[in-house]
Design an enzyme around this catalytic site. Structure first.
Site, PDB file in Angstrom:
ATOM      1  N   TYR A 147      34.757 -37.818   2.982  1.00  0.00           N
ATOM      2  CA  TYR A 147      33.620 -38.601   3.511  1.00  0.00           C
ATOM      3  C   TYR A 147      34.180 -39.764   4.332  1.00  0.00           C
ATOM      4  CZ  TYR A 147      29.848 -42.046   3.674  1.00  0.00           C
ATOM      5  OH  TYR A 147      28.920 -42.944   4.116  1.00  0.00           O
ATOM      6  N   GLU A 186      28.532 -41.516  10.456  1.00  0.00           N
ATOM      7  CA  GLU A 186      28.954 -40.967   9.163  1.00  0.00           C
ATOM      8  C   GLU A 186      29.345 -39.497   9.337  1.00  0.00           C
ATOM      9  OE1 GLU A 186      26.733 -41.795   5.212  1.00  0.00           O
ATOM     10  OE2 GLU A 186      26.139 -39.759   5.758  1.00  0.00           O
TER      11      GLU A 186
END
Lengths: 294, 384
Positions: B101, B189
């Site tokens: 992530y 993101e």
């Protein structure tokens, strides 16, 4: 006394020759603010109703002794205007302009914090600051505020600030200074900056704080109040019923990932001993009770 | 402005971030053609502004043209949490060794940029943050300095990714920071950021939110306007340049200033009603803005009563009152209106409104009384 600005504050208006700058600059002058200069590189040597226009903030400071500036420049020029004022040595910059990109705000906030620690920025996207009877910089209608204290106001919202000033005036309560810190993600001056200044100001006996959803500024203010404030504080937080993920008008007013809710903010403030109203009127009534018992 | 995944991937690609070869389309035949071009297996992905696409059947793997056709036709038109799929993205499937992530956003408390990197990708980062906060390596970046490569490398090492991923991750994260700053993003993101068995690091998803205030620096961002998640009412308000958020109640709300508008919505709730919307008409309240606002509210069939809450600051009460009357002449309003006018020259403004008062235009002096009246009217209209 008042915080940040008073009757001796000399102010240069960056953007005085534009329609907004001219309108509010002249209103501020009429109120009694020392509006000593304006800037516009293309109109140096001219004047706006007798207020001299200089090419740069530095020129205006040298000629007039201005220590504060007020920015009415359109959003794309705000970053340059803030940096120009700071580099010239302005101590207090009020940026009224809305719609400034968040990356610009983050940049000039850090630039000032790193390189110009003696310069305070208020805003952008704020109504400005008023020390009633002494100085009004920005877009607040001066006559809705009663001078003299004992209450200090700090707020993230424009119209709710006016509402608070007006309700206190109706109740016969005066204000030392009312600071609108603005609803953007990176405000130059925080709740805590204002709370600390009000705590140190002998004429301010109580503080009203108006918050709204988004971020964690109210929670941080609650911690500060708990640890550092001896003066009573009342508060109101707008946006109890705001749906998550939707911006409510202000760039900063958004509940995201379950954080920044009004409920959490009100609980943190109540925990810190703040009297929290369920609506602006109730917060005003709570303040009236406090003032009556001072 | 929230981008759909395919827009986010195209945005990333502009900044040199490796994404899977693919294309977006709104029809089945094109989907098959794209699949044929990029080569099987492909992933067919629903493009909607909501999470949980996989569970809803909005992400499917296709091994051949028949499967691509079947999945594309099933996903187009699918309703995912109230979002109907109009666009699908077809991309070449990737082999995955590990899932990470990565993101950049503004830390409003620290007033600096915050980078987050975790070896535990592919799941909700909020879950990781709660259950295993140490699994997220954080870094603060001073916007006046920017992200340096040394700083970035130390950050990647702190996140304990597979050592094979280090160089690729540093390269992508430097590019991601650049995209975040240069693109004026509120959020970038990548989840998951993947390590392929062959050693490359690659963005398998893209979540991008852009700063609406920065569009003057990026004129091409107008292309994202059409895909913003707005209901019909929000679309109409947006076209008029109004700050409007649709809610699901029966009391239409018009107020000046974001804070007062939020507060008005709150007060309607407090007295037992349900607001139909948030609508901020800004500092002034002239007839043009007011009639636009009334039109938007009036077109919402759920609205049974309207609460106009105006505080005059610089704008005087007379101007506000005249604006309201002029607007009512221009727009035929079906629901009864309750006005609360306060602030500068409120009495003069109220005097102007006085002769126009009726069963369909009422006035109260306080916010609470006006809210109670509007809620009462909405309830009786709904029951009658």
């Amino acid at each position: 006394m008042s915080i940040f600005v008073d009757e001796n504050t000399k102010v240069v208006y960056q953007g005085l020759t534009g329609s907004q700058g001219r309108y509010y600059g002249l209103l501020n002058k009429e109120y009694g603010t020392q509006v000593v200069a304006g800037t516009n590189p293309k109109k140096a040597g001219t004047d706006v109703e007798g207020i001299p226009i200089f090419a740069t903030v530095a020129d205006a400071m040298e000629a007039t002794g201005a220590t504060a500036s007020c920015i009415f420049i359109p959003a794309p020029g705000v970053k340059g205007a803030v940096l120009e004022a700071a580099e010239a040595g302005i101590e207090f910059i009020v940026a009224i302009t809305e719609g400034v990109p968040a990356h610009d705000e983050a940049y000039f906030f850090n630039k000032l914090r790193n390189d110009f620690p003696n310069t305070r920025l208020l805003g952008p996207n704020c109504p400005g600051i008023i020390s009633p009877g002494k100085c009004n910089i920005g877009i607040t209608a001066g006559h809705i505020a009663k001078a003299g204290g004992p209450v200090g106001i700090v707020s993230r919202s424009g119209t709710l600030t006016y509402q608070a000033l007006y309700e206190l005036k109706e109740k016969g309560i005066g204000v030392t200074t009312c600071v609108g810190i603005g609803g953007d993600p990176v405000p130059g001056t925080s709740f805590i900056d204002c709370l600390a200044a009000f705590e140190a100001d002998p004429e301010t006996k109580a503080v009203m704080m108006i918050g709204e959803i988004g971020g964690s500024a109210e929670e941080e203010a609650a911690e500060f109040i708990k640890a550092n404030m001896s003066k009573p504080v009342t508060s109101y937080v707008a946006g109890v019923t705001a749906p998550p993920g939707k911006k409510m008008g202000h760039a900063g007013a958004i509940v995201s990932g379950g954080k920044g809710t009004a409920q959490a903010k009100m609980e943190a403030l109540a925990d810190a001993g703040v009297k929290v109203g369920q609506n602006p009127t109730e917060a005003g009534e709570l303040m009236a009770e406090i003032v009556a018992n001072l | 402005m929230d981008l759909l995944e395919y827009q986010g991937k195209q945005f990333f690609a502009q900044y040199g971030i490796p994404v899977s070869d693919g294309e977006a389309t709104d029809n089945v035949d094109d989907a098959v053609a794209i699949a044929e071009r990029v080569g099987y297996p492909v992933v067919v992905k629903a493009q909607v502004h909501t999470g949980g696409r996989g569970k809803a059947g909005g992400v499917k793997l296709a091994e051949n043209a028949d499967e691509a056709r079947m999945h594309a036709s099933n996903i187009l038109g699918l309703d995912i949490k109230g979002h109907v799929v109009k666009t699908i993205w077809v991309e070449i499937a990737s082999d995955i060794a590990e899932e990470y992530y990565a993101s950049f956003t503004l830390d409003r408390s620290a007033k600096q940029h915050l980078g987050m990197l975790s070896a535990e990708g592919g799941v909700e980062i909020e879950t990781v943050a709660e259950e295993n906060p140490d699994a997220i390596a954080k870094i603060h970046v001073d916007p006046t300095v920017g992200l340096t490569e040394d700083q970035c490398r130390a950050w990647v090492e702190a996140a304990n990714l597979n050592p094979d991923a280090t160089d690729g991750a540093v390269d992508i994260l430097m590019k991601l920071y650049n995209a975040y700053v240069e693109g004026d993003a509120d959020l970038v993101e990548i989840n998951p950021l993947i390590l392929k068995p062959t050693g490359e690091v690659h963005a398998l998803d893209a979540k991008v939110s852009l700063d609406g205030n920065a569009t003057y620096e990026h004129p091409d961002y107008t292309k994202y306007d059409a895909t913003q998640p707005r209901d019909e009412r929000e679309e109409a308000a947006h076209a008029k340049g109004l700050q409007y958020v649709g809610l699901d109640g029966s009391v239409g709300v018009i107020a000046n200033g974001a804070g007062l508008a939020m507060s008005t919505v709150d007060v309607v709730n407090q007295v037992g009603g349900k607001p139909a919307n948030f609508l901020d008409i800004g500092g002034g309240a002239n007839a043009d803005v007011m009639s636009g606002a009334m039109e938007v509210i009036n077109n919402d069939p759920a609205v049974k009563a309207i609460f106009i809450n105006i505080f005059g600051g610089i704008t005087r009460g007379e101007e506000v009152a005249n604006g309201i009357i002029e607007a009512m002449n221009r727009v035929t309003i079906d629901a009864p209106i309750v006005i609360r006018l306060d602030g500068t020259n409120a009495n003069e403004g109220r005097a102007i409104l006085e002769p126009h008062l009726s069963d369909s235009l009422m006035m109260e002096t306080t916010m609470l009384d006006a809210a109670r009246k509007a809620v009462e009217l909405a309830d009786s209209q709904a029951n009658g």
